[in-house]
Design an enzyme around this catalytic site. Structure first.
Site, PDB file in Angstrom:
ATOM      1  N   ASP A 176      25.255   8.587 -35.742  1.00 45.88           N
ATOM      2  CA  ASP A 176      26.445   7.854 -35.303  1.00 45.88           C
ATOM      3  C   ASP A 176      27.322   8.696 -34.373  1.00 45.88           C
ATOM      4  O   ASP A 176      28.499   8.889 -34.620  1.00 45.88           O
ATOM      5  CB  ASP A 176      27.226   7.424 -36.560  1.00 45.88           C
ATOM      6  CG  ASP A 176      28.454   6.606 -36.235  1.00 45.88           C
ATOM      7  OD1 ASP A 176      28.386   5.807 -35.288  1.00 45.88           O
ATOM      8  OD2 ASP A 176      29.486   6.772 -36.926  1.00 45.88           O
ATOM      9  N   ASN A 410      22.559  16.608 -42.912  1.00 46.71           N
ATOM     10  CA  ASN A 410      23.577  15.602 -43.226  1.00 46.71           C
ATOM     11  C   ASN A 410      22.917  14.274 -43.547  1.00 46.71           C
ATOM     12  O   ASN A 410      22.117  13.757 -42.761  1.00 46.71           O
ATOM     13  CB  ASN A 410      24.509  15.405 -42.027  1.00 46.71           C
ATOM     14  CG  ASN A 410      25.558  14.338 -42.299  1.00 46.71           C
ATOM     15  OD1 ASN A 410      26.487  14.561 -43.080  1.00 46.71           O
ATOM     16  ND2 ASN A 410      25.426  13.169 -41.682  1.00 46.71           N
ATOM     17  N   GLU A 411      23.234  13.755 -44.705  1.00 48.20           N
ATOM     18  CA  GLU A 411      22.861  12.411 -45.132  1.00 48.20           C
ATOM     19  C   GLU A 411      21.389  12.065 -44.976  1.00 48.20           C
ATOM     20  O   GLU A 411      21.059  10.997 -44.431  1.00 48.20           O
ATOM     21  CB  GLU A 411      23.713  11.370 -44.407  1.00 48.20           C
ATOM     22  CG  GLU A 411      25.171  11.421 -44.787  1.00 48.20           C
ATOM     23  CD  GLU A 411      25.918  10.131 -44.460  1.00 48.20           C
ATOM     24  OE1 GLU A 411      25.390   9.312 -43.700  1.00 48.20           O
ATOM     25  OE2 GLU A 411      27.033   9.959 -44.983  1.00 48.20           O
ATOM     26  N   ASN A 466      29.367  12.561 -48.925  1.00 48.61           N
ATOM     27  CA  ASN A 466      30.140  11.663 -48.081  1.00 48.61           C
ATOM     28  C   ASN A 466      30.301  10.356 -48.845  1.00 48.61           C
ATOM     29  O   ASN A 466      29.316   9.795 -49.314  1.00 48.61           O
ATOM     30  CB  ASN A 466      29.393  11.400 -46.775  1.00 48.61           C
ATOM     31  CG  ASN A 466      29.142  12.678 -45.989  1.00 48.61           C
ATOM     32  OD1 ASN A 466      29.768  13.713 -46.256  1.00 48.61           O
ATOM     33  ND2 ASN A 466      28.237  12.632 -45.017  1.00 48.61           N
ATOM     34  N   TYR A 468      32.131   6.438 -49.016  1.00 54.55           N
ATOM     35  CA  TYR A 468      32.819   5.390 -48.254  1.00 54.55           C
ATOM     36  C   TYR A 468      33.155   4.166 -49.098  1.00 54.55           C
ATOM     37  O   TYR A 468      33.125   3.047 -48.595  1.00 54.55           O
ATOM     38  CB  TYR A 468      31.973   5.016 -47.022  1.00 54.55           C
ATOM     39  CG  TYR A 468      32.042   6.100 -45.955  1.00 54.55           C
ATOM     40  CD1 TYR A 468      33.140   6.203 -45.114  1.00 54.55           C
ATOM     41  CD2 TYR A 468      31.024   7.048 -45.823  1.00 54.55           C
ATOM     42  CE1 TYR A 468      33.234   7.207 -44.155  1.00 54.55           C
ATOM     43  CE2 TYR A 468      31.105   8.055 -44.873  1.00 54.55           C
ATOM     44  CZ  TYR A 468      32.213   8.128 -44.034  1.00 54.55           C
ATOM     45  OH  TYR A 468      32.302   9.122 -43.090  1.00 54.55           O
ATOM     46  N   TYR A 472      32.493   1.104 -46.213  1.00 50.28           N
ATOM     47  CA  TYR A 472      31.190   0.425 -46.141  1.00 50.28           C
ATOM     48  C   TYR A 472      30.873  -0.274 -47.460  1.00 50.28           C
ATOM     49  O   TYR A 472      30.110  -1.225 -47.496  1.00 50.28           O
ATOM     50  CB  TYR A 472      30.073   1.420 -45.787  1.00 50.28           C
ATOM     51  CG  TYR A 472      30.246   2.005 -44.400  1.00 50.28           C
ATOM     52  CD1 TYR A 472      30.210   1.185 -43.276  1.00 50.28           C
ATOM     53  CD2 TYR A 472      30.463   3.360 -44.221  1.00 50.28           C
ATOM     54  CE1 TYR A 472      30.386   1.707 -42.003  1.00 50.28           C
ATOM     55  CE2 TYR A 472      30.638   3.894 -42.954  1.00 50.28           C
ATOM     56  CZ  TYR A 472      30.606   3.058 -41.853  1.00 50.28           C
ATOM     57  OH  TYR A 472      30.788   3.575 -40.593  1.00 50.28           O
ATOM     58  N   GLU A 503      32.966  13.889 -46.389  1.00 53.98           N
ATOM     59  CA  GLU A 503      33.391  12.797 -45.503  1.00 53.98           C
ATOM     60  C   GLU A 503      33.968  11.701 -46.371  1.00 53.98           C
ATOM     61  O   GLU A 503      33.393  11.353 -47.407  1.00 53.98           O
ATOM     62  CB  GLU A 503      32.202  12.167 -44.751  1.00 53.98           C
ATOM     63  CG  GLU A 503      31.676  12.963 -43.593  1.00 53.98           C
ATOM     64  CD  GLU A 503      30.549  12.235 -42.848  1.00 53.98           C
ATOM     65  OE1 GLU A 503      30.517  10.991 -42.845  1.00 53.98           O
ATOM     66  OE2 GLU A 503      29.696  12.940 -42.287  1.00 53.98           O
ATOM     67  N   TRP A 548      36.853  12.177 -42.712  1.00 50.78           N
ATOM     68  CA  TRP A 548      36.026  11.760 -41.580  1.00 50.78           C
ATOM     69  C   TRP A 548      36.851  10.834 -40.741  1.00 50.78           C
ATOM     70  O   TRP A 548      37.164   9.770 -41.171  1.00 50.78           O
ATOM     71  CB  TRP A 548      34.740  11.062 -42.050  1.00 50.78           C
ATOM     72  CG  TRP A 548      33.801  10.876 -40.894  1.00 50.78           C
ATOM     73  CD1 TRP A 548      33.538   9.718 -40.221  1.00 50.78           C
ATOM     74  CD2 TRP A 548      32.992  11.895 -40.274  1.00 50.78           C
ATOM     75  NE1 TRP A 548      32.640   9.945 -39.212  1.00 50.78           N
ATOM     76  CE2 TRP A 548      32.288  11.280 -39.228  1.00 50.78           C
ATOM     77  CE3 TRP A 548      32.815  13.268 -40.492  1.00 50.78           C
ATOM     78  CZ2 TRP A 548      31.414  11.979 -38.402  1.00 50.78           C
ATOM     79  CZ3 TRP A 548      31.943  13.958 -39.659  1.00 50.78           C
ATOM     80  CH2 TRP A 548      31.251  13.304 -38.637  1.00 50.78           C
ATOM     81  N   LYS A 567      37.418   6.548 -36.884  1.00 47.28           N
ATOM     82  CA  LYS A 567      37.896   7.055 -38.177  1.00 47.28           C
ATOM     83  C   LYS A 567      38.774   8.299 -38.032  1.00 47.28           C
ATOM     84  O   LYS A 567      39.145   8.913 -39.028  1.00 47.28           O
ATOM     85  CB  LYS A 567      36.723   7.343 -39.111  1.00 47.28           C
ATOM     86  CG  LYS A 567      35.959   6.077 -39.499  1.00 47.28           C
ATOM     87  CD  LYS A 567      35.031   6.288 -40.671  1.00 47.28           C
ATOM     88  CE  LYS A 567      34.211   5.048 -40.931  1.00 47.28           C
ATOM     89  NZ  LYS A 567      33.224   4.743 -39.884  1.00 47.28           N
TER      90      LYS A 567
HETATM   91  C1  BDP Z   1      28.435   8.973 -42.201  1.00 47.97           C
HETATM   92  C2  BDP Z   1      27.844   9.922 -41.184  1.00 47.97           C
HETATM   93  C3  BDP Z   1      28.717  10.090 -39.949  1.00 47.97           C
HETATM   94  C4  BDP Z   1      29.227   8.749 -39.495  1.00 47.97           C
HETATM   95  C5  BDP Z   1      30.042   8.133 -40.617  1.00 47.97           C
HETATM   96  C6  BDP Z   1      30.637   6.782 -40.216  1.00 47.97           C
HETATM   97  O1  BDP Z   1      27.597  11.182 -41.752  1.00 47.97           O
HETATM   98  O2  BDP Z   1      27.984  10.724 -38.935  1.00 47.97           O
HETATM   99  O3  BDP Z   1      29.965   8.813 -38.309  1.00 47.97           O
HETATM  100  O4  BDP Z   1      29.210   7.936 -41.711  1.00 47.97           O
HETATM  101  O5  BDP Z   1      29.933   5.779 -40.373  1.00 47.97           O
HETATM  102  O6  BDP Z   1      27.442   8.250 -42.795  1.00 47.97           O
HETATM  103  O7  BDP Z   1      31.746   6.741 -39.733  1.00 47.97           O
END
Ligand code: BDP
Length: 598
Positions: A176, A410-411, A466, A468, A472, A503, A548, A567
């Site tokens: 992303d 990462n992820e 991370n 969300y 999400y 994040e 993030w 973000k």
């Molecule tokens: C995470 C990723 C990051 C993305 C972020 C997002 O590590 O690179 O930019 O989500 O969706 O999954 O903002």
């Protein structure tokens, strides 16, 4: 590989400036564009991404090779020296030609490479041509999708008008952030004497008031290297000789987060000399604590990107200085080099400014659970390159006091293929430990997945995640987000390891307000962070919070992104949103050490 530095034994010439440039039209190699000066060209500044320097999608969305040219002469007074051509980074694949001859190739867009050229340069003009490829696929890091289908999967509707449309080849990043490309960091010519210092390794320890510096110096040639440690006042505080040894610094001044102190190791070997700055500090994970100089540290800060208007991902030292200044304004003490190694210039700055860094490889996008049956087994091409970037990253950054931990990815998908992920990542985790003379903690940043299945995250020295919930997952429903986060934290508390939220965030359009805090408003971003931070504050084992993102940044176009990822606490041009003021207030009241009493 030592960073090119100028001193009384070494000269550095910088080839930054305007180069001649051509987008490949498919004939660049066939017509041997590298062999003679271009007849037609565009101007292009180096270092910087090429994508945003010119108007139009031809540059912005170019897929494949481009060619850069520059003519240079080597001053005759340097001709008796060993001469090197050094690239800070070229993204993602480089073929370097000097006077028509291929002299170097390099895979990976974020680490340096160099080549001796004293036997290749001639009197008068030398033609340097760099061909650069921006393609990403299953063999590169970061990982790209090899087709639109792979990227969009079942989201591409299957009916005639869609199926029969021919898609021109293009990049489908599986990450992303915009796939900026070009010569991103400086190109330098530098010299050393014929017998020279190859590398310096410094490892520090502290015993009471005394600092210990173990050194290892590798040299090319016969002789004995000497080392002198000089403090910030220019006083010699220790001296030694030989390839290996340990020196003591009495009444040592430690490198501390927010309060940097740097010593310089002045190494001499015959005619050659090199000055390596370093700090005396220790790093250790003990139970669920992350100790710097023996004290429990709390990470306050952000994930970032090397990203700005016009420069793209190119080195921008003004921006770096401004970003560190803004971090200090926010009360932050640390960041992660999400999602690739940042420039050495940035790490030098962090050494000087006392900013703590989690240093990440470019292994992002190892995540295709819906596409391949068990893609870890199919990704042997990636694994070899993954090992290489771990080795090269640690070799480059090993002496930086600001770097306190390595992040090897990462992820990646660590839940759907849990055992395969474990088999893929554990050897890389051990490799990182084995490569690092300072043996810093090693982590891997995991995504919001079924954490109960994840075998990799709990096996790392620090659990970095991370999360969300509230974006999400349960977007717009902060009550549900709170419950989910609390429920999950209950799971991690028994692991007896430090947890860092690497994040968490919500897309926020600067200037969009609402008395009712709906998603995308500045108020929602603040409410989201307040909700999450209450939970983080209540978990003693949570040893850090990285938002993030530090600032809005460019991404591929798509329905998920309105002019990039929003973000940021700051806009892309570094203006604070409401949440920046909220964090400034919060972080100014959180000390670097002993935040969570336990
Ligand atoms: C995470 C990723 C990051 C993305 C972020 C997002 O590590 O690179 O930019 O989500 O969706 O999954 O903002």
């Amino acid at each position: 590989m030592l960073y090119p530095k100028m001193n009384s034994a070494r000269t550095v010439l910088d080839l930054s400036g305007i180069w001649n440039f051509r987008l490949d039209n498919g004939k660049g190699f066939e017509e041997s564009w590298m062999n003679r000066p271009f007849e037609e060209w565009e101007t292009m500044a180096v270092p910087a991404s090429y994508n945003d320097q010119k108007v139009g999608t031809a540059f912005r969305d170019h897929y494949g090779w481009v060619f850069y040219q520059k003519t240079f002469q080597v001053p005759s007074l340097l001709r008796s020296q060993r001469i090197l051509l050094h690239f800070g980074s070229v993204t993602h694949y480089a073929k370097v030609y000097l006077n028509g001859e291929l002299i170097a190739e390099h895979k990976g867009g974020f680490l340096p490479f160099e080549r001796e050229i004293q036997d290749l340069v001639k009197e008068g003009d030398n033609l340097l041509c760099v061909a650069v490829d921006n393609k990403v696929d299953f063999s590169t890091l970061p990982v790209g999708n090899e087709s639109a289908q792979a990227m969009f999967g079942s989201e591409i509707p299957d009916f005639d008008s869609v199926r029969k449309t021919k898609l021109a080849p293009q990049n489908y990043p599986n990450f992303d952030f915009f796939n900026y490309a070009g010569i991103h960091r400086p190109v330098k010519i530098y010299t050393t004497p014929g017998e020279y210092i190859q590398d310096i390794i410094l490892v520090t320890d502290v015993q009471g008031e005394e600092g210990r510096v173990s050194y290892e110096i590798s040299c090319y040639g016969q002789g004995t290297p000497k080392i002198e440690i000089v403090d910030e006042e220019g006083q010699t505080v220790a001296e030694g000789s030989g390839e290996k040894g340990t020196l003591a610094i009495k009444k040592v001044k430690l490198w501390q987060p927010g309060k940097a102190y740097l010593y310089t190791a002045k190494v001499t070997f015959k005619e050659d000399r090199y000055e390596e700055t370093f700090g005396v500090r220790t790093v250790e994970v003990k139970g669920d604590q992350f100790l710097i100089n023996g004290r429990p540290f709390y990470f306050k800060g952000c994930g970032k990107h090397e990203d700005s208007e016009n420069h793209g991902r190119g080195l921008d030292e003004v921006l770096n200085v401004k970003d560190i200044s803004l971090m200090k304004w926010l009360g932050a003490n640390s960041f992660r080099t999400s999602h690739y190694p940042y420039s050495e210039e940035m790490l030098d700055l962090c050494d000087r400014e006392g900013i703590v860094v989690i240093d990440e490889t470019p292994a992002v996008g190892l995540n295709f659970p819906n596409i391949l049956q068990d893609w870890y087994k199919e990704l042997s091409r990636t694994k070899e390159h993954h090992e290489e970037v771990i080795r090269d990253l640690i070799s480059r950054d090993k002496n930086h006091p600001c770097v306190v931990m390595w992040s090897i990815a990462n992820e990646p998908d660590t839940a759907a293929r849990a055992q395969s992920a474990y088999d893929y990542f554990m050897p890389l985790y051990h490799l990182a430990h084995a490569c690092d003379p300072q043996d810093r903690p090693v982590t891997l940043v995991v995504c919001n997945n079924d954490y109960t299945k994840d075998l990799v995250a709990p096996a790392m020295d620090v659990i970095c995640m991370n999360r969300y919930y509230g974006w999400y997952i349960f977007g717009g429903n902060l009550d549900a987000a709170r419950q989910a986060m609390e429920y999950e934290m209950d799971y991690w508390k028994s692991k007896n390891k430090p947890v860092i939220i690497t994040e968490y965030g919500a897309d926020t359009v600067a200037g969009l307000h609402g008395a009712t805090p709906n998603m995308f408003t500045e108020e929602y971003q603040v409410d989201y962070y307040e909700t999450m931070n209450k939970i983080l504050d209540s978990c003693p084992f949570v040893r850090g919070e990285h938002v993030w993102n530090f600032a809005d940044f460019a991404t591929i176009q798509g329905v998920m992104r309105v002019d990039g990822n929003k973000k940021g606490l700051l806009t892309r041009d570094r203006r604070p949103k409401l949440a920046a003021h909220y964090f400034r207030n919060r972080w100014k009241n959180i000390p670097n050490f002993n935040y969570k009493k336990k």
